[in-house]
Design a protein around this motif. Structure first.
Motif, mmCIF file in Angstrom:
data_model
loop_
_atom_site.group_PDB
_atom_site.id
_atom_site.type_symbol
_atom_site.label_atom_id
_atom_site.label_comp_id
_atom_site.label_asym_id
_atom_site.label_seq_id
_atom_site.Cartn_x
_atom_site.Cartn_y
_atom_site.Cartn_z
ATOM 1 N N LEU A 194 -4.428 4.121 2.770
ATOM 2 C CA LEU A 194 -3.353 4.176 1.786
ATOM 3 C C LEU A 194 -2.146 3.348 2.223
ATOM 4 C CD1 LEU A 194 -3.449 8.017 0.986
ATOM 5 C CD2 LEU A 194 -4.425 6.148 -0.380
ATOM 6 N N PRO A 195 -1.546 2.582 1.293
ATOM 7 C CA PRO A 195 -0.357 1.796 1.633
ATOM 8 C C PRO A 195 0.916 2.640 1.697
ATOM 9 C CG PRO A 195 -0.937 1.461 -0.661
ATOM 10 C CD PRO A 195 -2.025 2.307 -0.076
ATOM 11 N N ASP A 196 0.904 3.794 1.036
ATOM 12 C CA ASP A 196 2.063 4.693 1.047
ATOM 13 C C ASP A 196 1.602 6.046 1.588
ATOM 14 O OD1 ASP A 196 4.296 6.220 0.666
ATOM 15 O OD2 ASP A 196 4.402 5.953 -1.510
ATOM 16 N N ARG A 197 2.164 6.452 2.730
ATOM 17 C CA ARG A 197 1.714 7.674 3.385
ATOM 18 C C ARG A 197 2.688 8.834 3.194
ATOM 19 N NH1 ARG A 197 -2.233 6.820 7.128
ATOM 20 N NH2 ARG A 197 -2.453 9.079 6.907
ATOM 21 N N ALA A 404 2.995 -2.289 10.783
ATOM 22 C CA ALA A 404 3.504 -3.624 10.442
ATOM 23 C C ALA A 404 2.410 -4.465 9.792
ATOM 24 C CB ALA A 404 4.034 -4.316 11.700
ATOM 25 N N ASN A 405 1.204 -4.395 10.329
ATOM 26 C CA ASN A 405 0.099 -5.145 9.735
ATOM 27 C C ASN A 405 -0.210 -4.658 8.326
ATOM 28 O OD1 ASN A 405 -0.487 -6.982 11.797
ATOM 29 N ND2 ASN A 405 -1.692 -5.476 12.926
ATOM 30 N N LYS A 406 -0.023 -3.364 8.096
ATOM 31 C CA LYS A 406 -0.329 -2.800 6.778
ATOM 32 C C LYS A 406 0.708 -3.222 5.735
ATOM 33 C CE LYS A 406 -2.123 1.282 6.493
ATOM 34 N NZ LYS A 406 -3.396 0.982 5.745
ATOM 35 N N ILE A 407 2.010 -3.146 6.085
ATOM 36 C CA ILE A 407 3.037 -3.415 5.079
ATOM 37 C C ILE A 407 3.377 -4.901 4.948
ATOM 38 C CG2 ILE A 407 4.018 -1.119 5.342
ATOM 39 C CD1 ILE A 407 6.338 -2.373 6.893
ATOM 40 N N TYR A 408 3.182 -5.671 6.040
ATOM 41 C CA TYR A 408 3.502 -7.091 5.985
ATOM 42 C C TYR A 408 2.230 -7.955 5.899
ATOM 43 C CZ TYR A 408 8.214 -5.811 7.618
ATOM 44 O OH TYR A 408 9.471 -5.266 7.762
ATOM 45 N N GLY A 409 1.127 -7.397 6.361
ATOM 46 C CA GLY A 409 -0.074 -8.191 6.509
ATOM 47 C C GLY A 409 -0.013 -8.975 7.800
#
Length: 414
Positions: A194-197, A404-409
């Motif tokens: 999930l992108p929003d936890r 950081a990898n999840k929200i920024y890629g």
């Protein structure tokens, strides 16, 4: 000096604004830098182990203050004090950014910063707002375009989540240097995608008590009796304990200032004359005269670490008084830190109460998590719940990297 160093290392786009805002400090700093150069002192800032080594060579040139991040939410900061904190944070961020870019061979403009649940417990959200504003301003100033924050216990939980195969309620206990934070998290393979936890973060609790407090308390109750704490005056009254508490409070600027004041020096000299065991109080005066607070607390910290693998530790303090040594042990550590342990228990229970559910597992991280005394205490608190000890120092950083990898890629984040 910090202001001048920072000005030189800021991105060119920021230098003009900074010069306008800090013109007086920059001019004053130039004068001080010239005086330092004439006296043969270094004029560059140092960081990390080198900074500590430099301090230990000249301890009388300033105070050693541990866990500066926990000061960012301090009450009653004047505007110029907030500016100083921002400059210190910006200098540290600039150094980290420079090292990161050198290692990666490219620029870094995005960051995720770990934060405690509460920077300081006295003013709650007002303290948190102040601290986050200082951190954000500092990060933007040194060239980070995108700045995000994540709770440190949540970040530690993300790293643990990577190994889960089913949905699990995890109580993360992050015992840092300056704060202890607890989060109850719903975790598992599905949640990790999930992108929003937000919905998975069931509760948070946190307070400004951490590994430093264990060291300070251990120094006070384990070492300071050899410096006259709990001894008696000739009048039959106990020696006042205030100076001892101030001596080891390396996380409190006010206490350190009071301990090293001329008035306290005169008080200690008078107490030596009035003491039944003046030779013990003379040791405290030596600490005061030579600014050795860090030396005493570091001895307690190193003993705490050594007691991970052994039950007793002999501390050599002969540099303070010839032939002086103190024997410390695990039981003494547990007894000395009873209040800190109970505070951590209260934070864990608070997180459980807020979440209105029991954890399936307790995940513990932070340097103090290595202590057998803490492990035994946690086992007493959770007799029927598995306790997992994570990477003592790397869990939070690894979790922040995942976020950081999840929200920024994968890209520019640092």
């Amino acid at each position: 000096m910090i202001v001048n160093w920072l000005y030189k290392h800021l991105p060119s786009a920021e230098q003009k604004n900074f010069q306008l805002q800090r013109q007086r400090q920059l001019q004053k700093g130039q004068v001080e830098l010239k005086e330092l150069a004439l006296d043969g002192y270094p004029t560059e800032l140092s960081f990390g182990q080198q900074a500590l080594n430099n301090y230990l060579q000249e301890p009388d040139e300033g105070y050693y203050i541990k866990s500066p991040k926990s000061f960012l939410g301090a009450t009653g900061l004047l505007p110029q004090q907030a500016e100083l904190f921002e400059d210190i944070v910006a200098a540290m961020m600039s150094n980290v950014k420079t090292l990161t870019e050198a290692a990666l061979g490219r620029s870094v403009s995005q960051t995720v910063i770990g934060r405690p649940v509460n920077f300081q417990g006295l003013r709650g959200e007002e303290s948190n707002r102040q601290a986050l504003e200082i951190l954000t301003n500092a990060a933007k100033r040194v060239g980070f375009k995108d700045v995000e924050f994540q709770f440190e216990p949540v970040a530690a939980g993300f790293e643990y989540e990577a190994g889960l195969t089913k949905e699990t309620r995890v109580l993360v206990v992050d015992i840092g240097g300056g704060t202890t934070d607890c989060s109850m998290l719903l975790m598992g393979p599905k949640q990790a995608l999930l992108p929003d936890r937000t919905g998975d973060l069931l509760s948070h609790s946190g307070e400004r008590v951490g590994g430093n407090d264990f060291d300070i308390t251990f120094a006070l109750k384990g070492i300071m009796p050899s410096f006259g704490l709990d001894s008696m005056l000739k009048t039959g009254k106990p020696v006042p304990a205030n100076s001892y508490a101030q001596a080891v409070s390396i996380n409190n600027i006010h206490n350190q200032t009071e301990f090293y004041s001329a008035a306290n020096s005169r008080l200690l000299e008078q107490l030596i004359r009035d003491a039944e065991q003046p030779e013990l109080l003379s040791r405290l005066l030596t600490v005061q005269k030579n600014k050795l607070s860090y030396r005493v607390v570091n001895a307690a910290e190193q003993s705490k670490i050594a007691l991970t693998d052994c039950t007793e530790q002999l501390v050599d303090l002969s540099d303070i008084d010839k032939g002086l040594s103190v024997n410390l042990d695990r039981d003494g550590f547990a007894s000395a830190c009873h209040r800190e342990l109970n505070t951590i228990a209260a934070l864990m229970n608070d997180a459980i109460t807020q979440a209105n559910c029991q954890p399936d597992v307790v995940f513990v991280t932070g340097g103090t998590a290595k202590s057998p005394v803490l492990n035994r205490f946690l086992q007493q608190q959770f007799q029927h719940t598995p306790i997992v000890i994570g990477d003592h120092f790397g869990s939070v950083t690894a979790g922040l990297t995942r976020w950081a990898n999840k929200i920024y890629g994968p890209g520019e984040q640092g």
